[in-house]
Design a protein around this motif. Structure first.
Motif, PDB file in Angstrom:
ATOM      1  N   ALA A   7       0.825  -1.204   0.000  1.00  0.00           N
ATOM      2  CA  ALA A   7       0.000   0.000   0.000  1.00  0.00           C
ATOM      3  C   ALA A   7       0.864   1.261   0.000  1.00  0.00           C
ATOM      4  O   ALA A   7       0.563   2.231  -0.700  1.00  0.00           O
ATOM      5  CB  ALA A   7      -0.928  -0.001   1.213  1.00  0.00           C
ATOM      6  N   THR A   8       1.937   1.243   0.776  1.00  0.00           N
ATOM      7  CA  THR A   8       2.846   2.388   0.812  1.00  0.00           C
ATOM      8  C   THR A   8       3.443   2.642  -0.560  1.00  0.00           C
ATOM      9  O   THR A   8       3.482   3.790  -1.039  1.00  0.00           O
ATOM     10  CB  THR A   8       3.978   2.144   1.828  1.00  0.00           C
ATOM     11  OG1 THR A   8       3.416   1.964   3.132  1.00  0.00           O
ATOM     12  CG2 THR A   8       4.936   3.322   1.860  1.00  0.00           C
ATOM     13  N   TYR A   9       3.893   1.589  -1.215  1.00  0.00           N
ATOM     14  CA  TYR A   9       4.508   1.734  -2.529  1.00  0.00           C
ATOM     15  C   TYR A   9       3.492   2.204  -3.576  1.00  0.00           C
ATOM     16  O   TYR A   9       3.827   2.979  -4.474  1.00  0.00           O
ATOM     17  CB  TYR A   9       5.139   0.419  -2.967  1.00  0.00           C
ATOM     18  CG  TYR A   9       6.326  -0.001  -2.128  1.00  0.00           C
ATOM     19  CD1 TYR A   9       7.097   0.951  -1.461  1.00  0.00           C
ATOM     20  CD2 TYR A   9       6.672  -1.337  -1.974  1.00  0.00           C
ATOM     21  CE1 TYR A   9       8.185   0.573  -0.684  1.00  0.00           C
ATOM     22  CE2 TYR A   9       7.762  -1.720  -1.207  1.00  0.00           C
ATOM     23  CZ  TYR A   9       8.512  -0.761  -0.557  1.00  0.00           C
ATOM     24  OH  TYR A   9       9.587  -1.131   0.208  1.00  0.00           O
ATOM     25  N   ILE A  10       2.255   1.737  -3.478  1.00  0.00           N
ATOM     26  CA  ILE A  10       1.224   2.142  -4.429  1.00  0.00           C
ATOM     27  C   ILE A  10       0.921   3.634  -4.283  1.00  0.00           C
ATOM     28  O   ILE A  10       0.790   4.363  -5.279  1.00  0.00           O
ATOM     29  CB  ILE A  10      -0.052   1.306  -4.242  1.00  0.00           C
ATOM     30  CG1 ILE A  10       0.180  -0.132  -4.719  1.00  0.00           C
ATOM     31  CG2 ILE A  10      -1.222   1.926  -5.004  1.00  0.00           C
ATOM     32  CD1 ILE A  10      -0.990  -1.054  -4.483  1.00  0.00           C
ATOM     33  N   ILE A  11       0.806   4.107  -3.035  1.00  0.00           N
ATOM     34  CA  ILE A  11       0.539   5.529  -2.810  1.00  0.00           C
ATOM     35  C   ILE A  11       1.681   6.376  -3.360  1.00  0.00           C
ATOM     36  O   ILE A  11       1.458   7.401  -4.025  1.00  0.00           O
ATOM     37  CB  ILE A  11       0.325   5.802  -1.313  1.00  0.00           C
ATOM     38  CG1 ILE A  11      -0.958   5.124  -0.818  1.00  0.00           C
ATOM     39  CG2 ILE A  11       0.260   7.312  -1.048  1.00  0.00           C
ATOM     40  CD1 ILE A  11      -1.169   5.228   0.678  1.00  0.00           C
ATOM     41  N   LEU A  34       7.060   9.371   3.689  1.00  0.00           N
ATOM     42  CA  LEU A  34       6.089   8.292   3.518  1.00  0.00           C
ATOM     43  C   LEU A  34       6.801   6.951   3.389  1.00  0.00           C
ATOM     44  O   LEU A  34       6.363   5.944   3.960  1.00  0.00           O
ATOM     45  CB  LEU A  34       5.230   8.562   2.282  1.00  0.00           C
ATOM     46  CG  LEU A  34       4.193   7.493   1.917  1.00  0.00           C
ATOM     47  CD1 LEU A  34       3.259   7.223   3.081  1.00  0.00           C
ATOM     48  CD2 LEU A  34       3.412   7.931   0.684  1.00  0.00           C
ATOM     49  N   TRP A  35       7.909   6.917   2.644  1.00  0.00           N
ATOM     50  CA  TRP A  35       8.670   5.681   2.481  1.00  0.00           C
ATOM     51  C   TRP A  35       9.309   5.246   3.801  1.00  0.00           C
ATOM     52  O   TRP A  35       9.347   4.059   4.127  1.00  0.00           O
ATOM     53  CB  TRP A  35       9.752   5.890   1.420  1.00  0.00           C
ATOM     54  CG  TRP A  35      10.549   4.667   1.124  1.00  0.00           C
ATOM     55  CD1 TRP A  35      10.186   3.600   0.350  1.00  0.00           C
ATOM     56  CD2 TRP A  35      11.864   4.361   1.615  1.00  0.00           C
ATOM     57  NE1 TRP A  35      11.188   2.656   0.323  1.00  0.00           N
ATOM     58  CE2 TRP A  35      12.238   3.099   1.085  1.00  0.00           C
ATOM     59  CE3 TRP A  35      12.768   5.036   2.438  1.00  0.00           C
ATOM     60  CZ2 TRP A  35      13.463   2.502   1.367  1.00  0.00           C
ATOM     61  CZ3 TRP A  35      13.986   4.443   2.707  1.00  0.00           C
ATOM     62  CH2 TRP A  35      14.329   3.198   2.186  1.00  0.00           C
ATOM     63  N   LEU A  36       9.773   6.205   4.593  1.00  0.00           N
ATOM     64  CA  LEU A  36      10.460   5.878   5.837  1.00  0.00           C
ATOM     65  C   LEU A  36       9.513   5.331   6.901  1.00  0.00           C
ATOM     66  O   LEU A  36       9.805   4.335   7.557  1.00  0.00           O
ATOM     67  CB  LEU A  36      11.183   7.117   6.376  1.00  0.00           C
ATOM     68  CG  LEU A  36      12.470   7.529   5.653  1.00  0.00           C
ATOM     69  CD1 LEU A  36      12.951   8.884   6.152  1.00  0.00           C
ATOM     70  CD2 LEU A  36      13.554   6.478   5.857  1.00  0.00           C
ATOM     71  N   ILE A  37       8.383   6.011   7.089  1.00  0.00           N
ATOM     72  CA  ILE A  37       7.509   5.635   8.203  1.00  0.00           C
ATOM     73  C   ILE A  37       6.277   4.852   7.753  1.00  0.00           C
ATOM     74  O   ILE A  37       5.690   4.116   8.553  1.00  0.00           O
ATOM     75  CB  ILE A  37       7.071   6.867   9.025  1.00  0.00           C
ATOM     76  CG1 ILE A  37       6.107   7.751   8.223  1.00  0.00           C
ATOM     77  CG2 ILE A  37       8.281   7.660   9.480  1.00  0.00           C
ATOM     78  CD1 ILE A  37       5.574   8.926   9.020  1.00  0.00           C
ATOM     79  N   TYR A  62      -4.382   7.187   6.329  1.00  0.00           N
ATOM     80  CA  TYR A  62      -3.768   8.108   5.367  1.00  0.00           C
ATOM     81  C   TYR A  62      -4.835   8.976   4.706  1.00  0.00           C
ATOM     82  O   TYR A  62      -4.704  10.209   4.624  1.00  0.00           O
ATOM     83  CB  TYR A  62      -3.005   7.309   4.320  1.00  0.00           C
ATOM     84  CG  TYR A  62      -2.186   8.155   3.368  1.00  0.00           C
ATOM     85  CD1 TYR A  62      -0.884   8.530   3.684  1.00  0.00           C
ATOM     86  CD2 TYR A  62      -2.712   8.573   2.147  1.00  0.00           C
ATOM     87  CE1 TYR A  62      -0.128   9.306   2.817  1.00  0.00           C
ATOM     88  CE2 TYR A  62      -1.968   9.349   1.276  1.00  0.00           C
ATOM     89  CZ  TYR A  62      -0.688   9.712   1.611  1.00  0.00           C
ATOM     90  OH  TYR A  62       0.051  10.498   0.754  1.00  0.00           O
ATOM     91  N   ILE A  63      -5.912   8.365   4.232  1.00  0.00           N
ATOM     92  CA  ILE A  63      -6.965   9.108   3.547  1.00  0.00           C
ATOM     93  C   ILE A  63      -7.686  10.040   4.506  1.00  0.00           C
ATOM     94  O   ILE A  63      -7.963  11.211   4.184  1.00  0.00           O
ATOM     95  CB  ILE A  63      -7.954   8.123   2.885  1.00  0.00           C
ATOM     96  CG1 ILE A  63      -7.264   7.362   1.752  1.00  0.00           C
ATOM     97  CG2 ILE A  63      -9.178   8.857   2.363  1.00  0.00           C
ATOM     98  CD1 ILE A  63      -8.132   6.302   1.102  1.00  0.00           C
ATOM     99  N   LEU A  64      -8.005   9.552   5.704  1.00  0.00           N
ATOM    100  CA  LEU A  64      -8.687  10.392   6.682  1.00  0.00           C
ATOM    101  C   LEU A  64      -7.826  11.593   7.073  1.00  0.00           C
ATOM    102  O   LEU A  64      -8.339  12.700   7.252  1.00  0.00           O
ATOM    103  CB  LEU A  64      -9.042   9.571   7.922  1.00  0.00           C
ATOM    104  CG  LEU A  64     -10.189   8.565   7.772  1.00  0.00           C
ATOM    105  CD1 LEU A  64     -10.321   7.719   9.036  1.00  0.00           C
ATOM    106  CD2 LEU A  64     -11.497   9.281   7.470  1.00  0.00           C
ATOM    107  N   ALA A 104       0.741  16.127  -0.092  1.00  0.00           N
ATOM    108  CA  ALA A 104       0.355  15.040   0.814  1.00  0.00           C
ATOM    109  C   ALA A 104       0.775  15.311   2.246  1.00  0.00           C
ATOM    110  O   ALA A 104       0.741  14.405   3.085  1.00  0.00           O
ATOM    111  CB  ALA A 104       0.978  13.729   0.328  1.00  0.00           C
ATOM    112  N   SER A 105       1.155  16.559   2.554  1.00  0.00           N
ATOM    113  CA  SER A 105       1.690  16.856   3.880  1.00  0.00           C
ATOM    114  C   SER A 105       0.691  16.565   4.990  1.00  0.00           C
ATOM    115  O   SER A 105       1.061  16.066   6.055  1.00  0.00           O
ATOM    116  CB  SER A 105       2.131  18.321   3.949  1.00  0.00           C
ATOM    117  OG  SER A 105       3.132  18.589   2.987  1.00  0.00           O
ATOM    118  N   GLY A 106      -0.586  16.898   4.771  1.00  0.00           N
ATOM    119  CA  GLY A 106      -1.590  16.620   5.796  1.00  0.00           C
ATOM    120  C   GLY A 106      -1.669  15.136   6.114  1.00  0.00           C
ATOM    121  O   GLY A 106      -1.719  14.741   7.279  1.00  0.00           O
ATOM    122  N   ALA A 107      -1.665  14.309   5.063  1.00  0.00           N
ATOM    123  CA  ALA A 107      -1.698  12.860   5.263  1.00  0.00           C
ATOM    124  C   ALA A 107      -0.432  12.373   5.948  1.00  0.00           C
ATOM    125  O   ALA A 107      -0.477  11.483   6.819  1.00  0.00           O
ATOM    126  CB  ALA A 107      -1.880  12.155   3.918  1.00  0.00           C
TER     127      ALA A 107
END
Length: 273
Positions: free
Chosen positions: A34-38, A115-118, A135-137, A159-162
């Motif tokens: 999921a992380t990689y897809i985002i 995002l990749w790190l955490i 992530y979406i919420l 994507a900073s908020g997410a």
């Protein structure tokens, strides 16, 4: 940020039938798909943003996906009736997390690096479904905060908020595992300081994403703590349902706040800007 062995030990403590489905490599290591897809989707959208700048007649992706409070206002409906142009576009509260600043590729690079790190650690702990939900919420919550706290004619991207919502989730998970969260806390404080010190940064989106991340990760972490000592299959199922109910409640609250925020922007504010 988190001890890898601690996360793996936590996964082993969960009954096999209750573990979130995971993809593994040839060595049996979990793949945070999921992380990689985002990350991949966001990078592709950034490429489309550039295509809109250099290819004639190609859509301006940045303008189509960015978010402004005016896009989710009652005034936008009235404006659409006058001009015939569809301005009320609430889906932008989510799509804005896919587009990034064209003037600074570092904006995309930093968000995707964090995002990749955490993201991989959080996904391994929570499972892909709950990770994506948070992530979406968080992206939605960031946009809601912009609606209330930013100027009606302001525009935000990124994507900073997410990502800030993931910061909050990481902090909650660290506390759940009994890890030393001082480094995570310092990292969050430093990032919030940058949000207020430098211009052109939406501190509103960061704050909204972080608070939403705290709210969304709370039922997940509480459920995990409740099941840590062992439970019957029926209790596990009921706890899982309650977890998703908690996530749904966060979504309902955000929708309600977005509705209230829409009422606060009047027609004069729209026409004046």
């Amino acid at each position: 940020m988190l001890c890898v062995d601690c996360v793996r030990q936590h996964q082993r403590s969960i009954p096999r039938e209750q573990r979130a489905p995971r993809f593994t490599d040839r060595q049996g290591n979990a793949i945070p798909l999921a992380t990689y897809i985002i990350i991949g989707l966001t990078v592709v959208v950034y490429g489309l943003q550039w295509a809109g700048q250099v290819i004639p007649s190609f859509p301006d992706v940045s303008s189509l996906l960015m978010y402004s409070p005016l896009h989710t206002s009652v005034a936008a409906l009235e404006f659409s009736q006058v001009t015939g142009q569809p301005l009320f576009q609430p889906w932008r509260m989510l799509t804005s997390a896919l587009v990034h600043s064209m003037g600074s590729p570092l904006h995309l690079l930093l968000n995707m690096a964090v995002l990749w790190l955490i993201g991989r650690q959080i996904e391994q702990f929570l499972g892909a479904a709950k990770f994506v939900a948070i992530y979406i919420l968080s992206a939605f919550g960031g946009a809601v905060a912009v609606l209330f706290l930013a100027e009606p004619n302001s525009a935000v991207v990124g994507a900073s908020g997410a990502v800030y919502g993931l910061f909050a989730a990481l902090w909650m998970i660290g506390r759940r595992l009994g890890a030393d969260t001082r480094s995570i806390t310092i990292l969050i404080i430093i990032n919030f300081a940058f949000s207020f010190i430098f211009s052109g940064i939406s501190w509103q989106g960061h704050l909204g994403g972080f608070l939403t991340g705290l709210a969304a990760s709370t039922p997940v972490v509480l459920a995990d703590k409740k099941l840590a000592a062992g439970a019957t299959p029926e209790l596990r199922k009921r706890t899982n349902r309650l977890t998703w109910l908690g996530l749904a409640l966060v979504a309902v609250v955000l929708v309600a706040l977005a509705f209230i925020g829409a009422l606060l922007i009047d027609t004069q504010a729209l026409l004046g800007h």
